[in-house]
Design an enzyme around this catalytic site. Structure first.
Site, PDB file in Angstrom:
ATOM      1  N   TYR A   9      -2.476  11.295   1.850  1.00 58.45           N
ATOM      2  CA  TYR A   9      -2.934  11.462   0.754  1.00 58.45           C
ATOM      3  C   TYR A   9      -3.033  12.934   0.511  1.00 58.45           C
ATOM      4  O   TYR A   9      -2.807  13.374  -0.705  1.00 58.45           O
ATOM      5  CB  TYR A   9      -4.472  10.852   0.937  1.00 58.45           C
ATOM      6  CG  TYR A   9      -4.628   9.640   1.079  1.00 58.45           C
ATOM      7  CD1 TYR A   9      -4.773   8.639  -0.212  1.00 58.45           C
ATOM      8  CD2 TYR A   9      -4.372   8.724   2.294  1.00 58.45           C
ATOM      9  CE1 TYR A   9      -4.828   7.219   0.044  1.00 58.45           C
ATOM     10  CE2 TYR A   9      -4.488   7.330   2.466  1.00 58.45           C
ATOM     11  CZ  TYR A   9      -4.694   6.616   1.133  1.00 58.45           C
ATOM     12  OH  TYR A   9      -4.796   5.240   1.469  1.00 58.45           O
ATOM     13  N   ASP A  29       0.808  -1.145   0.156  1.00 60.48           N
ATOM     14  CA  ASP A  29       0.086  -0.182   0.064  1.00 60.48           C
ATOM     15  C   ASP A  29       0.815   1.479  -0.055  1.00 60.48           C
ATOM     16  O   ASP A  29       1.809   1.278  -0.876  1.00 60.48           O
ATOM     17  CB  ASP A  29      -0.846  -0.099   1.323  1.00 60.48           C
ATOM     18  CG  ASP A  29      -2.221   1.047   1.057  1.00 60.48           C
ATOM     19  OD1 ASP A  29      -3.102   0.690   0.603  1.00 60.48           O
ATOM     20  OD2 ASP A  29      -1.850   1.861   2.049  1.00 60.48           O
ATOM     21  N   HIS A  56      -6.764  -6.965  -1.023  1.00 58.34           N
ATOM     22  CA  HIS A  56      -6.058  -5.763  -0.846  1.00 58.34           C
ATOM     23  C   HIS A  56      -4.792  -6.160   0.297  1.00 58.34           C
ATOM     24  O   HIS A  56      -3.802  -5.869   0.272  1.00 58.34           O
ATOM     25  CB  HIS A  56      -6.527  -4.702  -0.369  1.00 58.34           C
ATOM     26  CG  HIS A  56      -5.749  -3.489  -0.169  1.00 58.34           C
ATOM     27  ND1 HIS A  56      -5.067  -2.835  -1.165  1.00 58.34           N
ATOM     28  CD2 HIS A  56      -5.318  -2.838   0.807  1.00 58.34           C
ATOM     29  CE1 HIS A  56      -4.114  -1.680  -0.889  1.00 58.34           C
ATOM     30  NE2 HIS A  56      -4.568  -1.744   0.307  1.00 58.34           N
TER      31      HIS A  56
END
Length: 311
Positions: A212, A106, A276
């Protein structure tokens, strides 16, 4: 075959130039392996890998800056990927090594790709889980991927994402782990409790979301400048890419043709029945792939003619 007891996981801190990072470690081999977690996790996401890797290597899984017990700088700019890269460089220096194998999942994978681009001399091998290099992300980007990536844009808002994620004792985070895992039972209640406790640390949730805020628009919409002039260069260290094909966030089309971007020995492992959270869902497959990759002197397949296998 009885392999004997596995080494235990120990905890410590590394004081780098501008942050203090907590880390978990296992083993005491001469070769360093650094394991980088993603969002919204912490070192604990590598709990299944640390004892296995520690049988042969010195395996270290830090809480990346902003997460859990590591320092949490206050500004959005403190989480730009170039600073995350320097944290990894600082860890390698902290342990007195000239090189290390870097494994990332990730956001940890995004940082691992960046370390390999900026400092290939420091990276003996690179293993990335689920997330492709930025240039592949950009070239393979589709409307379908845009829709899967909605949360990246939602996280640009001030304060609202923190309320949304933290509401009702992180109920959405708990559902995320349990409902987006393709293999049931990957996360027990006690595992989710560890992640919740990490997010309860003062400033941790905002710091995690700042990954982010600090990087997404710079990466996707400003010509890939996140990695500076090296951002368009191909990876030049031996590379393993592991991908669980039921990822709810990153669709298979987004990770196609990665060998185009790697000018070094390359191997790709696809796991058809994992999602994931691959190192927690497909523990045995991931551990076997990592150990095989790290143990080899050289991968049999080189350059663009990449080896692919299903597990």
């Amino acid at each position: 075959m009885n392999r004997g007891p596995q080494p235990s996981i120990q905890h410590n801190y590394a004081q780098l130039d501008d942050v203090r990072l907590h880390y978990a470690e296992c083993g005491a081999g001469d070769d360093l392996v650094v394991l980088l977690h993603g969002f919204p996790e912490c070192w604990y996401s590598w709990r299944h890998q640390l004892p296995v890797l520690g049988e042969r290597y010195h395996a270290v899984a830090p809480d990346m800056r902003g997460f859990n017990l590591s320092d949490k700088p206050p500004r959005v700019a403190d989480y730009r990927i170039e600073l995350l890269v320097e944290d990894v460089v600082g860890l390698i220096n902290h342990f007195g090594k000239k090189r290390a194998a870097i494994v990332g999942h990730d956001w940890g994978a995004a940082v691992a790709w960046a370390v390999a681009q900026r400092h290939p001399d420091l990276v003996s091998k690179l293993a990335a889980l689920q997330v492709p290099p930025p240039i592949a992300w950009k070239e393979n980007y589709t409307l379908r991927q845009f829709l899967r990536s909605w949360y990246m844009f939602f996280f640009q808002l001030p304060r609202l994402p923190e309320w949304w994620a933290g509401a009702d004792d992180f109920a959405r985070v708990e559902r995320m782990y349990k409902e987006t895992s393709f293999r049931s039972g990957a996360f027990a209640d006690e595992d989710v409790a560890v992640y919740k406790e990490a997010l309860r640390q003062p400033g941790a949730l905002t710091s995690a979301i700042n990954y982010y805020r600090a990087n997404v628009f710079r990466s996707l919409f400003r010509g890939g400048k996140v990695h500076g002039r090296e951002g368009k260069g191909r990876i030049r260290v031996p590379t393993l890419f592991i991908y669980g094909e039921h990822d709810v966030a990153i669709i298979p089309e987004t990770v196609r043709g990665l060998e185009r971007f790697i000018a070094a020995p390359y191997r790709e492992v696809r796991i058809p029945d994992s999602g994931h959270w691959i190192q927690n869902e497909a523990v045995d497959e991931v551990n076997a792939a990592l150990m095989e990759f790290l143990n080899e002197e050289q991968i049999a397949s080189e350059g663009p003619a990449a080896e692919r296998e299903k597990r």
